[in-house]
Design a protein around this motif. Structure first.
Motif, PDB file in Angstrom:
ATOM      1  N   PHE A 276       0.806  -1.036   0.339  1.00 30.76           N
ATOM      2  CA  PHE A 276       0.029  -0.288  -0.179  1.00 30.76           C
ATOM      3  C   PHE A 276       1.115   1.423   0.163  1.00 30.76           C
ATOM      4  O   PHE A 276       1.865   1.948   0.789  1.00 30.76           O
ATOM      5  N   PRO A 277       0.677   2.182  -0.933  1.00 35.65           N
ATOM      6  CA  PRO A 277       1.902   2.905  -1.339  1.00 35.65           C
ATOM      7  C   PRO A 277       1.633   4.296  -0.571  1.00 35.65           C
ATOM      8  O   PRO A 277       0.722   4.316   0.494  1.00 35.65           O
ATOM      9  N   ASN A 278       2.691   5.637  -0.388  1.00 32.44           N
ATOM     10  CA  ASN A 278       2.632   6.282  -0.019  1.00 32.44           C
ATOM     11  C   ASN A 278       1.018   7.052  -0.842  1.00 32.44           C
ATOM     12  O   ASN A 278       1.126   7.361  -1.941  1.00 32.44           O
ATOM     13  N   PRO A 279       0.235   8.029   0.049  1.00 32.84           N
ATOM     14  CA  PRO A 279      -0.888   8.122  -0.672  1.00 32.84           C
ATOM     15  C   PRO A 279      -0.721   9.631  -1.816  1.00 32.84           C
ATOM     16  O   PRO A 279      -1.710  10.003  -2.603  1.00 32.84           O
ATOM     17  N   ASP A 280       0.320  10.201  -0.720  1.00 28.98           N
ATOM     18  CA  ASP A 280       0.411  11.258  -1.828  1.00 28.98           C
ATOM     19  C   ASP A 280       1.608  11.510  -2.348  1.00 28.98           C
ATOM     20  O   ASP A 280       1.458  12.380  -3.660  1.00 28.98           O
ATOM     21  N   LYS A 281       1.639  10.432  -3.242  1.00 30.78           N
ATOM     22  CA  LYS A 281       2.414   9.592  -4.352  1.00 30.78           C
ATOM     23  C   LYS A 281       2.415   8.656  -4.344  1.00 30.78           C
ATOM     24  O   LYS A 281       3.881   7.639  -3.938  1.00 30.78           O
TER      25      LYS A 281
END
Length: 153
Positions: free
Chosen positions: A62-67
């Motif tokens: 689950f990636p960083n939601p900002d980028k």
């Protein structure tokens, strides 16, 4: 140490500080994080009661939601370079990376060769027979030839 613990140990070395989940979280997953699940097992019999066991896993990042896109790309290349072997245990095989619904999904296999454990008692010690020194046999009596016949003195 089981396979999940070894996978978690490797992921912690690749991405220190990121949470690694094995169970669904009621409040959702913290991002960025990993989720590891077992998706299947197969067993192939081999000679001498050995088995080749294939454990198939799915790893979701689950990636960083900002980028999210650049974070997924960075993590994909880290995993491609470093997620290769469960140290002193097994090689990670058949790695397949796919973006799925805003996450990076990696499916992979861990091959393990298993054999039956032999718990039969082994020879613990040897009991040697009582060996006594045998007396040295006396030398044979001297034989002489007397008048064509053998005579023992």
């Amino acid at each position: 140490m089981n396979i999940f613990a070894r996978i978690k140990q490797l992921l912690a070395a690749i991405a220190p500080g990121l949470p690694i989940y094995r169970e669904q979280q009621s409040g959702g997953f913290q991002e960025p994080s990993f989720f590891v699940s077992l998706i299947g097992d197969s067993v192939e019999p081999e000679l001498f009661s050995r088995q080749k066991r294939t454990h198939s896993f799915q790893l979701v990042y689950f990636p960083n939601p900002d980028k999210p896109n650049s974070d997924m790309d960075d993590m994909k290349f880290k995993l491609m370079d470093q997620f290769l072997e469960l140290k002193d245990f097994a090689t990670i095989r058949n790695r397949d990376f796919k973006p799925v619904d805003g996450t990076l999904t990696l499916t992979f296999d861990v091959w393990v060769w298993a054999h039956p454990q032999d718990n039969t008692p082994k020879q613990g010690s040897i009991t040697l027979p009582d060996i006594t020194v045998k007396p040295v046999p006396e030398k044979p009596e001297r034989m002489k030839r007397i008048g064509g016949k053998t005579h023992v003195e």
